[in-house]
Design an enzyme around this catalytic site. Structure first.
Site, mmCIF file in Angstrom:
data_model
loop_
_atom_site.group_PDB
_atom_site.id
_atom_site.type_symbol
_atom_site.label_atom_id
_atom_site.label_comp_id
_atom_site.label_asym_id
_atom_site.label_seq_id
_atom_site.Cartn_x
_atom_site.Cartn_y
_atom_site.Cartn_z
ATOM 1 N N PRO A 23 26.718 -72.289 29.373
ATOM 2 C CA PRO A 23 27.962 -71.515 29.458
ATOM 3 C C PRO A 23 28.208 -70.746 28.167
ATOM 4 O O PRO A 23 28.060 -71.295 27.069
ATOM 5 C CB PRO A 23 29.031 -72.586 29.673
ATOM 6 C CG PRO A 23 28.435 -73.840 29.123
ATOM 7 C CD PRO A 23 26.960 -73.740 29.337
ATOM 8 N N GLN A 97 32.218 -73.798 34.934
ATOM 9 C CA GLN A 97 32.756 -74.608 33.848
ATOM 10 C C GLN A 97 34.275 -74.453 33.794
ATOM 11 O O GLN A 97 34.795 -73.347 33.630
ATOM 12 C CB GLN A 97 32.170 -74.212 32.493
ATOM 13 C CG GLN A 97 32.598 -75.197 31.396
ATOM 14 C CD GLN A 97 32.213 -74.759 30.004
ATOM 15 O OE1 GLN A 97 32.748 -73.782 29.505
ATOM 16 N NE2 GLN A 97 31.288 -75.485 29.389
ATOM 17 N N HIS A 173 34.743 -79.003 30.670
ATOM 18 C CA HIS A 173 34.449 -78.707 29.264
ATOM 19 C C HIS A 173 35.185 -79.710 28.387
ATOM 20 O O HIS A 173 36.342 -79.522 28.020
ATOM 21 C CB HIS A 173 34.886 -77.279 28.943
ATOM 22 C CG HIS A 173 34.245 -76.718 27.704
ATOM 23 N ND1 HIS A 173 33.602 -77.509 26.761
ATOM 24 C CD2 HIS A 173 34.142 -75.444 27.242
ATOM 25 C CE1 HIS A 173 33.140 -76.733 25.792
ATOM 26 N NE2 HIS A 173 33.452 -75.480 26.049
ATOM 27 N N GLY A 174 34.481 -80.781 28.042
ATOM 28 C CA GLY A 174 35.046 -81.803 27.171
ATOM 29 C C GLY A 174 34.514 -81.695 25.758
ATOM 30 O O GLY A 174 34.446 -82.699 25.046
ATOM 31 N N ALA A 175 34.150 -80.477 25.344
ATOM 32 C CA ALA A 175 33.490 -80.268 24.058
ATOM 33 C C ALA A 175 34.173 -79.165 23.261
ATOM 34 O O ALA A 175 35.137 -78.544 23.710
ATOM 35 C CB ALA A 175 32.018 -79.911 24.303
ATOM 36 N N HIS A 176 33.670 -78.937 22.028
ATOM 37 C CA HIS A 176 33.949 -77.747 21.218
ATOM 38 C C HIS A 176 35.426 -77.508 20.926
ATOM 39 O O HIS A 176 35.858 -76.375 20.755
ATOM 40 C CB HIS A 176 33.321 -76.512 21.879
ATOM 41 C CG HIS A 176 31.851 -76.640 22.044
ATOM 42 N ND1 HIS A 176 31.112 -75.809 22.848
ATOM 43 C CD2 HIS A 176 30.957 -77.536 21.526
ATOM 44 C CE1 HIS A 176 29.846 -76.167 22.819
ATOM 45 N NE2 HIS A 176 29.727 -77.227 22.019
ATOM 46 N N TYR A 178 38.250 -77.994 22.698
ATOM 47 C CA TYR A 178 39.222 -77.614 23.718
ATOM 48 C C TYR A 178 39.984 -78.846 24.221
ATOM 49 O O TYR A 178 39.831 -79.941 23.690
ATOM 50 C CB TYR A 178 38.527 -76.816 24.830
ATOM 51 C CG TYR A 178 37.936 -75.533 24.292
ATOM 52 C CD1 TYR A 178 38.744 -74.558 23.717
ATOM 53 C CD2 TYR A 178 36.554 -75.323 24.285
ATOM 54 C CE1 TYR A 178 38.206 -73.398 23.175
ATOM 55 C CE2 TYR A 178 36.002 -74.163 23.749
ATOM 56 C CZ TYR A 178 36.836 -73.213 23.192
ATOM 57 O OH TYR A 178 36.295 -72.064 22.645
ATOM 58 N N ARG A 225 30.689 -81.831 29.938
ATOM 59 C CA ARG A 225 30.063 -81.425 28.677
ATOM 60 C C ARG A 225 30.785 -82.092 27.515
ATOM 61 O O ARG A 225 32.019 -82.139 27.472
ATOM 62 C CB ARG A 225 30.108 -79.911 28.496
ATOM 63 C CG ARG A 225 29.223 -79.470 27.322
ATOM 64 C CD ARG A 225 29.149 -77.972 27.173
ATOM 65 N NE ARG A 225 28.061 -77.607 26.270
ATOM 66 C CZ ARG A 225 27.843 -76.374 25.832
ATOM 67 N NH1 ARG A 225 28.638 -75.385 26.221
ATOM 68 N NH2 ARG A 225 26.843 -76.121 25.018
ATOM 69 N N GLY A 291 20.251 -74.436 20.179
ATOM 70 C CA GLY A 291 19.210 -74.277 19.173
ATOM 71 C C GLY A 291 17.788 -74.544 19.610
ATOM 72 O O GLY A 291 16.896 -74.676 18.767
ATOM 73 N N GLY A 312 21.249 -70.639 25.634
ATOM 74 C CA GLY A 312 22.417 -69.777 25.656
ATOM 75 C C GLY A 312 22.110 -68.354 25.251
ATOM 76 O O GLY A 312 21.872 -67.484 26.087
ATOM 77 N N ARG A 313 22.091 -68.087 23.936
ATOM 78 C CA ARG A 313 21.971 -66.711 23.453
ATOM 79 C C ARG A 313 20.662 -66.052 23.853
ATOM 80 O O ARG A 313 20.598 -64.831 24.022
ATOM 81 C CB ARG A 313 22.140 -66.688 21.932
ATOM 82 C CG ARG A 313 23.551 -67.060 21.503
ATOM 83 C CD ARG A 313 23.683 -67.190 20.009
ATOM 84 N NE ARG A 313 25.044 -67.573 19.638
ATOM 85 C CZ ARG A 313 25.436 -67.825 18.400
ATOM 86 N NH1 ARG A 313 24.567 -67.749 17.400
ATOM 87 N NH2 ARG A 313 26.684 -68.151 18.156
#
Length: 354
Positions: A23, A97, A173-176, A178, A225, A291, A312-313
């Site tokens: 995502p 997501q 989304h349980g990460a980053h 939020y 996540r 990564g 991702g990217r």
């Protein structure tokens, strides 16, 4: 043949390969409604076995950034139908997501009549983009128990809407940094009721949402996540042993609920025993992202520490990513100047491999 390219089958998750498109926020949803540009973007990347969409809000107050999509109106459901149909034509599965930004928001990014909300009134440090410039994060209003109940029901309804829109499932989304991770962190969640304090209480919001969504659409259509030890979006670090036990216990509980996958943001700083213990207590699919190259992803699959690997990217800049890594062809570099410009089509017109 390398595992990356072979079909994947575990429990009810049946994919054409071991590759996931991670995502990534795109901020292209004009009026928070998915559109044809988004359908084009996702269809181009349907070489992945599984696509996980950009963060999508289950409710108006979760729209912390400008132009992120929602899944709480009929127009949004119809817009997402174009996306899911396009991806399914390409032979991929697609999960939506669900992302409630909580305190990582600015009031000007929310629809009129809504305010920034969090598990507590602890304001995030830093600034956020708005269409009129960069501003400090808005101070959140702490949710009362009625507000928490509403948040839970918003997630359940959003999951039902996602299925109606043709998605194969939803990822929470349980990460980053939020809302759901805010509830897990004892420095952000300072509540003294049943949603704060102990690990069990701080995990309660996430587990209640998972449980109720699973009861509605099926646990085989639910993923989660997490990002142990990451400090994105002003997530204060806390004692290593507490972080470890928080996420191992959470993985153990969602395993009991039967969710289809656990998606972990890779962090070289995560102690190996945390990785190992999560793997031990969670029986279904584990996805790692962040990564990876094709080579390091293959090694992760071969040693069994991950079942699937997300990119991702590299998928952003390479719609034909699977073809490129199969042929060992050069990869396009992302043009970061085009990522968040309204109406910019830069992420759909990168040169593809002939």
């Amino acid at each position: 043949m390398k595992k990356l390219f072979t079909p994947y089958s575990k429990a009810t998750l049946q994919l054409k390969n071991h590759v996931v498109m991670a995502p990534m926020s795109r901020s292209r949803a004009i009026g928070n409604v998915p559109n044809d540009l988004m359908a084009t973007y996702y269809k181009q990347r349907s070489g992945a076995g599984l696509i996980i969409t950009e963060g999508t809000s289950p409710s108006p107050e979760g729209l912390g950034y400008p132009r992120i999509p929602g899944i709480f109106t009929d127009a949004q459901i119809e817009g997402w139908k174009r996306v899911t149909s396009a991806v399914h034509e390409g032979g991929s599965k697609i999960f939506l997501q669900l992302m409630h930004t909580g305190r990582i928001a600015h009031s000007s990014n929310l629809p009129e009549g809504h305010q920034v909300a969090g598990l507590s009134d602890v304001k995030a440090a830093g600034e956020i983009y708005t269409d009129t410039g960069m501003f400090e994060y808005s101070a959140p209003t702490a949710l009362d128990e009625e507000g928490i109940a509403r948040i839970i029901e918003d997630h359940v309804k959003a999951a039902e809407n996602a299925i109606a829109a043709g998605f194969d499932g939803v990822e929470l989304h349980g990460a980053h940094g939020y809302l759901l991770e805010q509830s897990l962190n004892p420095h952000v969640n300072n509540r003294t009721d049943s949603y704060g304090g102990s690990i069990a209480n701080r995990s309660r919001l996430t587990l209640e949402i998972v449980q109720k969504i699973a009861a509605s659409i099926g646990a085989d259509k639910v993923g989660l996540r997490i990002s142990p030890f990451l400090t994105s979006n002003d997530m204060p670090s806390y004692e290593e042993a507490d972080v470890h036990e928080t996420y191992v216990q959470l993985a153990r509980e969602i395993n009991l609920l039967g969710v289809v996958y656990l998606h972990i943001s890779n962090n070289p700083g995560i102690p190996q025993n945390t990785h190992q213990d999560i793997r031990e207590v969670f029986a279904n699919t584990i996805i790692y992202c962040n990564g990876f190259t094709a080579e390091t992803a293959e090694a992760k699959l071969q040693d069994g520490s991950a079942d699937l690997v997300a990119f991702g990217r590299t998928f952003l800049a390479n719609p034909d990513f699977m073809k490129r890594i199969e042929k060992n062809a050069p990869l396009n570099e992302p043009d970061y100047n085009t990522l968040y410009i309204p109406g910019e089509e830069g992420y759909t017109d990168y040169p593809e491999l002939n």
